[in-house]
Design a protein around this motif. Structure first.
Motif, PDB file in Angstrom:
ATOM      1  N   GLU A  16      23.116 -54.921 -25.217  1.00  0.00           N
ATOM      2  CA  GLU A  16      24.120 -55.705 -24.493  1.00  0.00           C
ATOM      3  C   GLU A  16      25.318 -54.845 -24.109  1.00  0.00           C
ATOM      4  O   GLU A  16      25.885 -55.012 -23.030  1.00  0.00           O
ATOM      5  CB  GLU A  16      24.579 -56.895 -25.343  1.00  0.00           C
ATOM      6  N   GLN A  74      26.574 -54.500 -20.319  1.00  0.00           N
ATOM      7  CA  GLN A  74      27.927 -54.902 -19.940  1.00  0.00           C
ATOM      8  C   GLN A  74      28.667 -53.762 -19.243  1.00  0.00           C
ATOM      9  O   GLN A  74      29.348 -53.967 -18.237  1.00  0.00           O
ATOM     10  CB  GLN A  74      28.694 -55.362 -21.177  1.00  0.00           C
ATOM     11  N   ILE A 121      24.092 -61.523 -20.860  1.00  0.00           N
ATOM     12  CA  ILE A 121      24.264 -60.220 -21.512  1.00  0.00           C
ATOM     13  C   ILE A 121      25.507 -60.213 -22.403  1.00  0.00           C
ATOM     14  O   ILE A 121      26.049 -59.158 -22.725  1.00  0.00           O
ATOM     15  CB  ILE A 121      24.318 -59.070 -20.488  1.00  0.00           C
ATOM     16  N   GLY A 122      25.962 -61.413 -22.773  1.00  0.00           N
ATOM     17  CA  GLY A 122      27.015 -61.516 -23.772  1.00  0.00           C
ATOM     18  C   GLY A 122      28.420 -61.650 -23.255  1.00  0.00           C
ATOM     19  O   GLY A 122      29.374 -61.625 -24.043  1.00  0.00           O
ATOM     20  N   TRP A 143      17.798 -54.757 -15.613  1.00  0.00           N
ATOM     21  CA  TRP A 143      17.944 -56.131 -16.089  1.00  0.00           C
ATOM     22  C   TRP A 143      18.150 -57.085 -14.915  1.00  0.00           C
ATOM     23  O   TRP A 143      17.558 -58.167 -14.870  1.00  0.00           O
ATOM     24  CB  TRP A 143      19.136 -56.221 -17.042  1.00  0.00           C
TER      25      TRP A 143
END
Length: 251
Positions: free
Chosen positions: A40, A44, A71-72, A212
């Motif tokens: 993550e 990010q 992705i948080g 991703w």
């Protein structure tokens, strides 16, 4: 039948050999991209690089900003760090440049990057992003080893610094009457904000994000796939035991 099989295997081997020869002589060798799709933190950081450096010209019309929650990132983090021109959290990642301006500046509209990692592959993107160099003979002032005569300037030159490519003329090993231009490395002209290894790590994060973005559900798909395989393995054992029990008294 056996002769036909050997001919088929021989043909496949010949095709594979020709393919490897063409790959070896088809351009600059590709570096292996680090596999960080499960990180993550890398995703990010890659999203931040993408929005700051890529989204000015390249769109990602298949992605919405609010999907970055996967992705948080929180909505507040997305708003504060990734929205700069009045976009809303649910908007698509559209590009602000107009097709008319893009054609005037670059000759064509820069491609959408929604699935670029699936189209080109992570190794190509990782090599491409790291092999820009200064070339005053080109209209943009830049060139690229993975994409010679590229129309895109080096938008991250401040991070990597300015480099030139060193070439030497050598005799063609296949034809002694000819000479070939052989790449011998880069020469750093001015330093960048990042050290070379730091820049490579940053490009690894950007490539991970592009991977991703091409399939945001891939991590869920892979996790689900593990459970499906485990279920099938258990079911296979049970089915085998049931079959054995059913046929044990039958001769």
């Amino acid at each position: 039948m056996k002769k036909l099989l050997w001919k088929l295997l021989g043909s496949l081997a010949l095709v594979a050999t020709m393919g490897s020869v063409q790959a070896a002589g088809g351009g600059h060798p590709l570096d292996s991209a680090p596999n960080r799709v499960n990180s993550e933190a890398a995703l990010q950081h890659g999203a931040k690089l993408f929005v700051n450096y890529c989204l000015n010209c390249h769109g990602a019309v298949s992605m919405r900003y609010n999907r970055l929650r996967d992705i948080g990132l929180t909505d507040e983090q997305i708003k504060q760090n990734l929205l700069f021109s009045g976009e809303k959290i649910g908007d698509l990642m559209n590009v602000s440049i107009s097709p008319k301006d893009a054609k005037a500046w670059f000759g064509a509209m820069p491609p959408d990057l929604s699935v670029i990692a699936r189209a080109k592959g992570p190794d190509y993107l990782y090599t491409y992003l790291r092999t820009f160099y200064k070339d005053d003979t080109k209209a943009t002032g830049w060139n690229n080893l993975a994409f010679p005569s590229v129309g895109m300037p080096h938008v991250m030159w401040e991070l990597q610094g300015i480099r030139t490519a060193k070439y030497v003329d050598e005799k063609d090993p296949h034809d002694a009457t000819k000479t070939i231009h052989v790449f011998k490395g880069f020469e750093q002209v001015t330093p960048g904000k990042l050290k070379p290894q730091e820049f490579d790590d940053a490009m690894g994060d950007l490539v991970a994000y592009l991977q991703w973005m091409g399939e945001p559900a891939q991590l869920d798909r892979k996790r689900l796939g593990v459970w499906v395989l485990m279920f099938l393995a258990v079911f296979t054992v049970l089915a085998w035991g049931l079959n054995k029990s059913y046929w044990k008294d039958i001769h």
